[in-house]
Every structure is written in structure tokens, then in C-alpha cells.
Design a protein around this motif. Sequence first.
Motif, mmCIF file in Angstrom:
data_model
loop_
_atom_site.group_PDB
_atom_site.id
_atom_site.type_symbol
_atom_site.label_atom_id
_atom_site.label_comp_id
_atom_site.label_asym_id
_atom_site.label_seq_id
_atom_site.Cartn_x
_atom_site.Cartn_y
_atom_site.Cartn_z
ATOM 1 N N GLY A 29 -16.652 -34.747 13.402
ATOM 2 C CA GLY A 29 -15.385 -35.344 13.573
ATOM 3 C C GLY A 29 -14.378 -34.959 12.542
ATOM 4 N N LEU A 30 -13.346 -35.707 12.330
ATOM 5 C CA LEU A 30 -12.139 -35.158 11.281
ATOM 6 C C LEU A 30 -12.467 -35.759 9.889
ATOM 7 N N ASN A 31 -12.557 -37.126 9.668
ATOM 8 C CA ASN A 31 -12.920 -37.484 8.344
ATOM 9 C C ASN A 31 -13.801 -39.019 8.744
ATOM 10 N N PRO A 32 -14.597 -39.593 7.708
ATOM 11 C CA PRO A 32 -15.138 -40.605 8.098
ATOM 12 C C PRO A 32 -14.518 -42.109 7.734
ATOM 13 N N THR A 70 -9.409 -44.795 7.167
ATOM 14 C CA THR A 70 -9.226 -45.461 8.531
ATOM 15 C C THR A 70 -8.272 -44.767 9.494
ATOM 16 N N HIS A 71 -7.309 -43.961 8.808
ATOM 17 C CA HIS A 71 -6.417 -43.204 9.355
ATOM 18 C C HIS A 71 -5.991 -42.039 8.698
ATOM 19 N N TYR A 72 -6.310 -40.703 9.466
ATOM 20 C CA TYR A 72 -6.076 -39.391 8.908
ATOM 21 C C TYR A 72 -4.844 -39.332 8.067
ATOM 22 N N ASN A 73 -3.693 -39.888 8.604
ATOM 23 C CA ASN A 73 -2.606 -39.675 7.950
ATOM 24 C C ASN A 73 -2.440 -40.263 6.559
ATOM 25 N N ASN A 78 -2.812 -32.630 -0.064
ATOM 26 C CA ASN A 78 -3.298 -31.663 -0.894
ATOM 27 C C ASN A 78 -4.926 -31.898 -0.601
ATOM 28 N N VAL A 79 -5.694 -30.780 -0.740
ATOM 29 C CA VAL A 79 -7.113 -30.796 -0.421
ATOM 30 C C VAL A 79 -8.016 -31.132 -1.857
ATOM 31 N N ASP A 80 -8.907 -31.963 -1.890
ATOM 32 C CA ASP A 80 -9.835 -32.214 -3.019
ATOM 33 C C ASP A 80 -10.718 -31.122 -2.989
ATOM 34 N N TRP A 107 -13.110 -33.237 16.636
ATOM 35 C CA TRP A 107 -12.038 -33.877 15.868
ATOM 36 C C TRP A 107 -10.669 -34.018 16.420
ATOM 37 N N GLY A 108 -10.356 -33.622 17.695
ATOM 38 C CA GLY A 108 -9.125 -33.986 18.117
ATOM 39 C C GLY A 108 -8.116 -33.300 17.802
ATOM 40 N N GLU A 109 -6.999 -33.662 18.400
ATOM 41 C CA GLU A 109 -5.383 -32.892 18.037
ATOM 42 C C GLU A 109 -5.292 -32.857 16.647
ATOM 43 N N SER A 110 -5.744 -34.263 15.889
ATOM 44 C CA SER A 110 -5.356 -34.712 14.611
ATOM 45 C C SER A 110 -5.855 -33.394 13.785
ATOM 46 N N VAL A 111 -6.605 -32.497 14.321
ATOM 47 C CA VAL A 111 -7.138 -31.261 13.237
ATOM 48 C C VAL A 111 -5.586 -30.551 12.764
ATOM 49 N N LEU A 112 -4.632 -30.918 13.401
ATOM 50 C CA LEU A 112 -3.403 -30.411 12.847
ATOM 51 C C LEU A 112 -2.616 -30.933 12.104
#
Length: 173
Positions: A29-32, A70-73, A78-80, A107-112
Motif C-alpha cells: 500500500g501507500l503508508n501504514p 491516517t492520511h498521506y497528506n 521530504n523523505v526520511d 497504492w492507488g492514485e495517491s502515489v502521486l
Amino acid sequence: MYDIYSNARNDLWRFSLGKDGRRKLFTIGLNPSTATKEKSDLTVAKVEGAAQRNGFDGFVMLNLYPVRSTHYNALPVNVDAEAFSENLNHIEALIATEPNPVVWAAWGESVLARDYFLTAAKELIDRLRKYGTSWQHFGSLTNSGHPRHPSRLQYTWTFSELDTSRYAQVLDT
């Protein structure tokens, strides 16, 4: 509840969660979010249900990025680098132990939403190639060509092969 569980940083990073079996479905998926060793959340419940309905007796939930939100936004822009690297290494190590691994890109569209999601997807496709990984998506791809996230799934859908060469082109656009 789950016998596969790996985390770090007082559970702020989750690398893997699932149930062991002879035939496991690895889902990325995207993130836990909120699921822990003791309790599920909506996404993990849907992944487990899809795995069971499609002949898998185990599953492992993984993510492009291990930092909980709980939300990717709400994730940092910046990445750790440590979290990113440790996560990809963990995923590769798990896949390397599985004969004929099946990986559900989920991961869905949110990969963007974050450059590091795109980078992780590309790197995992490349890294996991040497293990004979069968990449799958569930249901149709989105209009822009991304695999759908489990929160949107319908159990009537089926798995289909994800053409990783074609998908790599989608990731580059």
C-alpha cells in the motif's frame, strides 16, 4: 491477532503486518495507518479478505513508506532517508524468502502525492524482479493507469497481472 509484525521508532514506523501461511499474498500500500499486531483497520481487513477469497492462506501488508499516518497528506513532504531505506530493505528481505512471490500493487492514485512514493514504487519493481515476482493489481487500473487502493475495492473484482514495464512508464509521467 497477527503473527507477522515488524516496526520501529516506538511503532511510529511499521514495516510489515500479516498472517503466516504456505501461500502468502504480499500487498504493498501507500503508508501504514492504525493497524497494529493486536488490531486491524479497514485497509488491512480488506486485504485479508481479498487474500482469503483468492486462495491465499496468509498475507503480509507492506507499504511504499513506513511512517504511520491516517492520511498521506499529513506525511512530510521530504523523505526520511533512514525510514525509506530500511523499509525497502525489509520488503526485499521478505520477498527473497518466498518461492514464487505474488505482490499486489495497492497504492492507488495517491502515489502521486509524494515524490518518494513514486521513487519507492520504481525501486521495488526493479529490486524484486530478480525473485521472479508476480506483480498483480486488483480490479481495473485507474484512468491514469495506477493500481487501486484496497479501501476502494469490491470483492467481485479479480486479480490481474500488472505489466511492470508499462507501469514504469506511467510512473515516469
